[in-house]
Scaffold this motif. Structure first.
Motif, PDB file in Angstrom:
ATOM      1  N   MET A   3       0.807  -1.213   0.000  1.00  0.00           N
ATOM      2  CA  MET A   3       0.000   0.000   0.000  1.00  0.00           C
ATOM      3  C   MET A   3       0.846   1.271   0.000  1.00  0.00           C
ATOM      4  O   MET A   3       0.348   2.359  -0.296  1.00  0.00           O
ATOM      5  CB  MET A   3      -0.942   0.022   1.205  1.00  0.00           C
ATOM      6  CG  MET A   3      -1.978  -1.097   1.220  1.00  0.00           C
ATOM      7  SD  MET A   3      -2.968  -1.263  -0.277  1.00  0.00           S
ATOM      8  CE  MET A   3      -2.477  -2.912  -0.801  1.00  0.00           C
ATOM      9  N   THR A   4       2.143   1.152   0.296  1.00  0.00           N
ATOM     10  CA  THR A   4       2.999   2.341   0.293  1.00  0.00           C
ATOM     11  C   THR A   4       3.203   2.895  -1.114  1.00  0.00           C
ATOM     12  O   THR A   4       3.696   4.021  -1.278  1.00  0.00           O
ATOM     13  CB  THR A   4       4.374   2.059   0.924  1.00  0.00           C
ATOM     14  OG1 THR A   4       5.074   1.090   0.131  1.00  0.00           O
ATOM     15  CG2 THR A   4       4.221   1.555   2.356  1.00  0.00           C
ATOM     16  N   PHE A   5       2.826   2.129  -2.131  1.00  0.00           N
ATOM     17  CA  PHE A   5       2.890   2.643  -3.496  1.00  0.00           C
ATOM     18  C   PHE A   5       1.780   3.653  -3.771  1.00  0.00           C
ATOM     19  O   PHE A   5       1.848   4.412  -4.744  1.00  0.00           O
ATOM     20  CB  PHE A   5       2.811   1.482  -4.498  1.00  0.00           C
ATOM     21  CG  PHE A   5       2.827   1.911  -5.944  1.00  0.00           C
ATOM     22  CD1 PHE A   5       3.900   2.612  -6.470  1.00  0.00           C
ATOM     23  CD2 PHE A   5       1.751   1.620  -6.778  1.00  0.00           C
ATOM     24  CE1 PHE A   5       3.915   3.024  -7.806  1.00  0.00           C
ATOM     25  CE2 PHE A   5       1.749   2.019  -8.107  1.00  0.00           C
ATOM     26  CZ  PHE A   5       2.840   2.715  -8.626  1.00  0.00           C
ATOM     27  N   GLY A   6       0.787   3.706  -2.917  1.00  0.00           N
ATOM     28  CA  GLY A   6      -0.376   4.545  -3.141  1.00  0.00           C
ATOM     29  C   GLY A   6      -0.072   6.009  -3.406  1.00  0.00           C
ATOM     30  O   GLY A   6      -0.523   6.572  -4.409  1.00  0.00           O
ATOM     31  N   PRO A   7       0.677   6.685  -2.534  1.00  0.00           N
ATOM     32  CA  PRO A   7       0.946   8.115  -2.769  1.00  0.00           C
ATOM     33  C   PRO A   7       1.653   8.375  -4.093  1.00  0.00           C
ATOM     34  O   PRO A   7       1.355   9.365  -4.772  1.00  0.00           O
ATOM     35  CB  PRO A   7       1.818   8.504  -1.566  1.00  0.00           C
ATOM     36  CG  PRO A   7       1.402   7.537  -0.490  1.00  0.00           C
ATOM     37  CD  PRO A   7       1.157   6.244  -1.203  1.00  0.00           C
ATOM     38  N   GLU A   8       2.577   7.498  -4.476  1.00  0.00           N
ATOM     39  CA  GLU A   8       3.258   7.681  -5.767  1.00  0.00           C
ATOM     40  C   GLU A   8       2.268   7.532  -6.915  1.00  0.00           C
ATOM     41  O   GLU A   8       2.286   8.315  -7.871  1.00  0.00           O
ATOM     42  CB  GLU A   8       4.393   6.674  -5.913  1.00  0.00           C
ATOM     43  CG  GLU A   8       5.147   6.835  -7.229  1.00  0.00           C
ATOM     44  CD  GLU A   8       6.305   5.874  -7.379  1.00  0.00           C
ATOM     45  OE1 GLU A   8       6.880   5.834  -8.484  1.00  0.00           O
ATOM     46  OE2 GLU A   8       6.629   5.147  -6.407  1.00  0.00           O
ATOM     47  N   ALA A   9       1.403   6.515  -6.839  1.00  0.00           N
ATOM     48  CA  ALA A   9       0.395   6.323  -7.885  1.00  0.00           C
ATOM     49  C   ALA A   9      -0.510   7.545  -7.999  1.00  0.00           C
ATOM     50  O   ALA A   9      -0.851   7.984  -9.110  1.00  0.00           O
ATOM     51  CB  ALA A   9      -0.421   5.072  -7.585  1.00  0.00           C
ATOM     52  N   GLU A  10      -0.878   8.104  -6.871  1.00  0.00           N
ATOM     53  CA  GLU A  10      -1.774   9.264  -6.886  1.00  0.00           C
ATOM     54  C   GLU A  10      -1.104  10.491  -7.498  1.00  0.00           C
ATOM     55  O   GLU A  10      -1.770  11.311  -8.141  1.00  0.00           O
ATOM     56  CB  GLU A  10      -2.267   9.537  -5.466  1.00  0.00           C
ATOM     57  CG  GLU A  10      -3.234   8.461  -4.986  1.00  0.00           C
ATOM     58  CD  GLU A  10      -3.477   8.492  -3.493  1.00  0.00           C
ATOM     59  OE1 GLU A  10      -2.737   9.217  -2.792  1.00  0.00           O
ATOM     60  OE2 GLU A  10      -4.395   7.793  -3.039  1.00  0.00           O
ATOM     61  N   ARG A  11       0.202  10.592  -7.333  1.00  0.00           N
ATOM     62  CA  ARG A  11       0.925  11.702  -7.975  1.00  0.00           C
ATOM     63  C   ARG A  11       0.948  11.532  -9.496  1.00  0.00           C
ATOM     64  O   ARG A  11       1.208  12.494 -10.229  1.00  0.00           O
ATOM     65  CB  ARG A  11       2.353  11.791  -7.434  1.00  0.00           C
ATOM     66  CG  ARG A  11       2.432  12.316  -6.001  1.00  0.00           C
ATOM     67  CD  ARG A  11       3.843  12.692  -5.618  1.00  0.00           C
ATOM     68  NE  ARG A  11       4.740  11.548  -5.571  1.00  0.00           N
ATOM     69  CZ  ARG A  11       4.938  10.789  -4.501  1.00  0.00           C
ATOM     70  NH1 ARG A  11       4.283  11.049  -3.362  1.00  0.00           N
ATOM     71  NH2 ARG A  11       5.781   9.772  -4.533  1.00  0.00           N
ATOM     72  N   MET A  12       0.666  10.315  -9.958  1.00  0.00           N
ATOM     73  CA  MET A  12       0.643  10.034 -11.396  1.00  0.00           C
ATOM     74  C   MET A  12      -0.787  10.082 -11.938  1.00  0.00           C
ATOM     75  O   MET A  12      -1.093   9.481 -12.959  1.00  0.00           O
ATOM     76  CB  MET A  12       1.293   8.675 -11.655  1.00  0.00           C
ATOM     77  CG  MET A  12       2.748   8.625 -11.194  1.00  0.00           C
ATOM     78  SD  MET A  12       3.490   6.981 -11.283  1.00  0.00           S
ATOM     79  CE  MET A  12       3.751   6.839 -13.047  1.00  0.00           C
ATOM     80  N   GLN A  13      -1.637  10.797 -11.228  1.00  0.00           N
ATOM     81  CA  GLN A  13      -3.003  11.086 -11.694  1.00  0.00           C
ATOM     82  C   GLN A  13      -3.874   9.846 -11.800  1.00  0.00           C
ATOM     83  O   GLN A  13      -4.672   9.712 -12.739  1.00  0.00           O
ATOM     84  CB  GLN A  13      -2.961  11.821 -13.046  1.00  0.00           C
ATOM     85  CG  GLN A  13      -2.061  13.054 -13.069  1.00  0.00           C
ATOM     86  CD  GLN A  13      -2.441  14.058 -11.988  1.00  0.00           C
ATOM     87  OE1 GLN A  13      -3.604  14.423 -11.865  1.00  0.00           O
ATOM     88  NE2 GLN A  13      -1.456  14.502 -11.210  1.00  0.00           N
TER      89      GLN A  13
END
Length: 238
Positions: A212-222
């Motif tokens: 789940m720590t990938f979440g913030p990075e994914a969100e920065r990628m729209q």
């Protein structure tokens, strides 16, 4: 549509007229699949991307849908490996093949492991389930040559997908911390190549929290990252 996480790489997507169940291994502890199948009047599609036991359970051939209709769409390697026969199977698909009926269109793309990955058009939505498609590079253990080869194979399949599908409403994709320090590389590359409205991680037990720590990075990628807290929960409505 409502997306529920079942277990491992298993998801259930319910729309107005159809229910799609991807890569069923076992039901969630709350029995969401059994409960849904026992009451629905909709058409239920089971899709399994390849023969590995954590993606295909032959039990799906026998699960009843007493008030609805059931269709089973499998990767051809499941038949080749003699994990299932023809009885109860609607279609076997190889890479590049498609299935269509009055409710859905399914196209089989390649995988960097066994079987295929699925692109599905249903109720005006474009859905992708990766199966075991990923950049399986094992950066902390592999040689530079192995990493280059695996990454090249993965990016070639992404290019194939992008030629046919410019964007997806929902993508279910491996985010597997077993890969080591760069475990989200494949997911990151997917989002760089193909615009995705909702992104659901999978193939992570028992390392859910790290995935789940990938979440913030994914969100920065729209994209809207779907955080998973437990099995059997509804994680998106769209």
């Amino acid at each position: 549509m409502t997306l529920a996480y079942i277990y491992h790489s298993g998801f259930m997507l319910e729309g107005v007229s159809a229910i799609l169940i991807f890569d069923f291994w076992r039901d969630a502890d709350n029995g969401i699949v059994e409960r849904t199948l026992s009451t629905t009047h909709k058409r239920v599609y089971f899709l399994a991307s390849h023969f590995h036991q954590d993606h295909f359970n032959p039990e799906i051939l026998n699960l009843p849908v007493p008030h609805g209709e059931k269709k089973v769409i499998l990767s051809r390697d499941i038949y080749r490996r003699r994990r299932a026969g023809t009885e109860g199977v609607t279609a076997y698909l190889r890479r590049g093949e498609s299935y269509r009926d009055d409710l859905i269109t399914v196209h089989a793309f390649g995988s960097t492991d066994s079987g295929v990955s699925w692109a599905v058009h249903v109720e005006d939505k474009d859905i992708f389930h990766a199966g075991d498609l990923n950049n399986w590079h094992w950066a902390d253990e592999s040689t530079p040559q192995e990493i280059k080869k695996r990454e090249g194979d993965f990016l070639a399949i992404l290019n194939d997908i992008r030629k046919e599908c410019m964007a997806f409403d929902l993508v279910m994709f491996p985010v597997d911390p077993r890969l080591g320090s760069d475990f989200a590389r494949g997911a990151r590359q997917w989002l760089q190549y193909i615009p995705t409205r909702y992104f659901a991680p999978m193939h992570f037990p028992p390392a859910r929290e790290r995935a789940m720590t990938f979440g913030p990075e994914a969100e920065r990628m729209q994209t809207r990252f779907l955080y998973i807290q437990e099995e059997g929960e509804a994680i998106a409505r769209f």
